[in-house]
Design a protein around this motif. Structure first.
Motif, short mmCIF file in Angstrom:
data_model
loop_
_atom_site.label_atom_id
_atom_site.label_comp_id
_atom_site.label_asym_id
_atom_site.label_seq_id
_atom_site.Cartn_x
_atom_site.Cartn_y
_atom_site.Cartn_z
N THR A 1 -8.24 1.79 -17.43
CA THR A 1 -8.12 2.82 -18.47
C THR A 1 -8.52 4.18 -17.92
O THR A 1 -7.80 5.18 -18.08
N ARG A 2 -9.66 4.24 -17.26
CA ARG A 2 -10.13 5.52 -16.71
C ARG A 2 -9.21 6.00 -15.58
O ARG A 2 -8.93 7.19 -15.47
N ALA A 3 -8.74 5.07 -14.76
CA ALA A 3 -7.83 5.44 -13.68
C ALA A 3 -6.54 6.05 -14.25
O ALA A 3 -6.04 7.05 -13.74
N ALA A 4 -6.02 5.46 -15.33
CA ALA A 4 -4.81 6.00 -15.97
C ALA A 4 -5.06 7.41 -16.50
O ALA A 4 -4.21 8.29 -16.37
N GLU A 5 -6.25 7.64 -17.06
CA GLU A 5 -6.60 8.98 -17.55
C GLU A 5 -6.63 9.98 -16.40
O GLU A 5 -6.10 11.09 -16.52
N LEU A 6 -7.25 9.60 -15.30
CA LEU A 6 -7.37 10.51 -14.16
C LEU A 6 -6.03 10.77 -13.50
O LEU A 6 -5.75 11.89 -13.07
N LEU A 7 -5.19 9.75 -13.39
CA LEU A 7 -3.87 9.94 -12.79
C LEU A 7 -2.98 10.79 -13.70
O LEU A 7 -2.24 11.65 -13.22
N GLY A 8 -3.04 10.50 -14.99
CA GLY A 8 -2.25 11.27 -15.94
C GLY A 8 -0.75 10.98 -15.91
O GLY A 8 0.00 11.58 -16.67
N THR A 9 -0.31 10.10 -15.03
CA THR A 9 1.12 9.80 -14.91
C THR A 9 1.43 8.32 -15.09
O THR A 9 2.59 7.95 -15.07
N GLU A 10 0.41 7.50 -15.22
CA GLU A 10 0.60 6.06 -15.30
C GLU A 10 -0.08 5.51 -16.56
O GLU A 10 -1.09 6.04 -17.02
N SER A 11 0.48 4.43 -17.09
CA SER A 11 -0.11 3.75 -18.24
C SER A 11 -1.28 2.89 -17.77
O SER A 11 -1.41 2.59 -16.58
N VAL A 12 -2.09 2.47 -18.72
CA VAL A 12 -3.19 1.56 -18.41
C VAL A 12 -2.63 0.25 -17.85
O VAL A 12 -3.15 -0.29 -16.87
N ARG B 1 -12.10 5.71 -4.13
CA ARG B 1 -12.93 6.19 -3.03
C ARG B 1 -13.68 7.46 -3.40
O ARG B 1 -14.81 7.67 -2.97
N VAL B 2 -13.08 8.31 -4.19
CA VAL B 2 -13.71 9.58 -4.56
C VAL B 2 -14.65 9.42 -5.76
O VAL B 2 -15.75 9.96 -5.77
N HIS B 3 -14.22 8.67 -6.77
CA HIS B 3 -14.96 8.60 -8.03
C HIS B 3 -15.78 7.33 -8.18
O HIS B 3 -16.50 7.19 -9.17
N TYR C 1 0.82 -1.21 0.00
CA TYR C 1 0.00 0.00 0.00
C TYR C 1 0.86 1.26 0.00
O TYR C 1 0.42 2.31 -0.45
N ALA C 2 2.10 1.17 0.46
CA ALA C 2 2.98 2.34 0.55
C ALA C 2 3.40 2.86 -0.82
O ALA C 2 3.97 3.95 -0.90
N HIS C 3 3.13 2.15 -1.89
CA HIS C 3 3.49 2.60 -3.22
C HIS C 3 2.60 3.80 -3.60
O HIS C 3 1.38 3.71 -3.51
N PRO C 4 3.19 4.92 -4.02
CA PRO C 4 2.40 6.12 -4.31
C PRO C 4 1.29 5.90 -5.34
O PRO C 4 0.19 6.43 -5.18
N THR C 5 1.55 5.12 -6.38
CA THR C 5 0.51 4.87 -7.38
C THR C 5 -0.64 4.10 -6.78
O THR C 5 -1.81 4.37 -7.07
N ARG C 6 -0.34 3.16 -5.92
CA ARG C 6 -1.40 2.35 -5.31
C ARG C 6 -2.25 3.19 -4.36
O ARG C 6 -3.47 3.08 -4.35
N MET C 7 -1.60 4.05 -3.58
CA MET C 7 -2.38 4.94 -2.71
C MET C 7 -3.25 5.87 -3.55
O MET C 7 -4.41 6.13 -3.22
N ALA C 8 -2.71 6.36 -4.66
CA ALA C 8 -3.47 7.25 -5.53
C ALA C 8 -4.66 6.51 -6.14
O ALA C 8 -5.76 7.07 -6.24
N LEU C 9 -4.47 5.27 -6.54
CA LEU C 9 -5.56 4.49 -7.12
C LEU C 9 -6.68 4.25 -6.11
O LEU C 9 -7.86 4.42 -6.42
N VAL C 10 -6.31 3.88 -4.89
CA VAL C 10 -7.33 3.67 -3.85
C VAL C 10 -8.08 4.98 -3.62
O VAL C 10 -9.31 5.00 -3.51
#
Length: 190
Positions: free
Chosen positions: A40-51, A32-34, A19-28
């Motif tokens: 695919t949508r998560a990658a779009e929202l993050l803007g820094t990670e591939s699908v 929780r918010v959306h 869970y300490a991985h920044p991408t994983r915390m961002a995904l969770v």
């Protein structure tokens, strides 16, 4: 008052480190918010990670019970959802491996807090004046015992509950904001 929002408690050092991985915390956080999202949508929202990266990290989070498939879709187009509104862990475990994992996770959480605050600061000029006035940061130093601090944090949590419980019925103009708790003794030398 309704019941406390759901939480997942991490105790396994492997789960804490995962869970300490920044991408994983961002995904969770995104889930929780959306609500349910595909990789695919998560990658779009993050803007820094591939699908592919998001898909991998979502599967890793699922191994530790932090996310689950929401049903429907296939492959990278299957939606995922968070399993709980909050994640918690023991702040001072007796097990040395667990304690080291907690330290790693808490540093990652703190780094994330500062990154989000810095991002807001960098883009705050784009917000309307009322949001620039309402948002911000500051500090207050109080002298309390450990018991009083626990009580104070409980009371702050109680103040936020009515806002946590509303999602679809939030008033027009409501935006997600993050209330960051940073409660640390100030008499420690760097």
């Amino acid at each position: 008052m309704s019941e406390q929002p759901s939480a997942v408690r991490l105790t396994d050092p492997r789960a804490l480190r995962a869970y300490a991985h920044p991408t994983r915390m961002a995904l969770v956080g995104l889930l929780r918010v959306h609500g349910p999202l595909t990789a695919t949508r998560a990658a779009e929202l993050l803007g820094t990670e591939s699908v592919a990266s998001c898909s991998f990290h979502l599967r890793q989070l699922a191994k530790y019970g932090l996310v689950e498939e929401a049903g429907g879709g296939r492959g990278r187009e299957k939606p995922w959802r968070a399993t709980a509104a909050f994640t918690s862990w023991d702040a001072s475990p007796a097990d040395p491996d667990q304690a080291a994992a907690v330290d790693t996770l808490q540093r990652a959480v703190l780094d994330g807090y500062f990154a989000r605050a810095a991002a807001w600061l960098a883009h705050r000029a784009e917000d309307p004046p009322e949001w620039r006035e309402a948002a911000g940061f500051g500090d207050t130093v109080v002298r309390v015992t450990a018991e009083e601090l626990t009580e104070l944090l409980t009371r702050i949590e109680e103040l936020t509950l009515p806002y946590l419980e509303r999602t679809a019925d939030a008033p027009d103009g409501a935006r997600p904001v993050q209330l960051m708790q940073l409660v640390v003794p100030t008499d420690v030398r760097p």
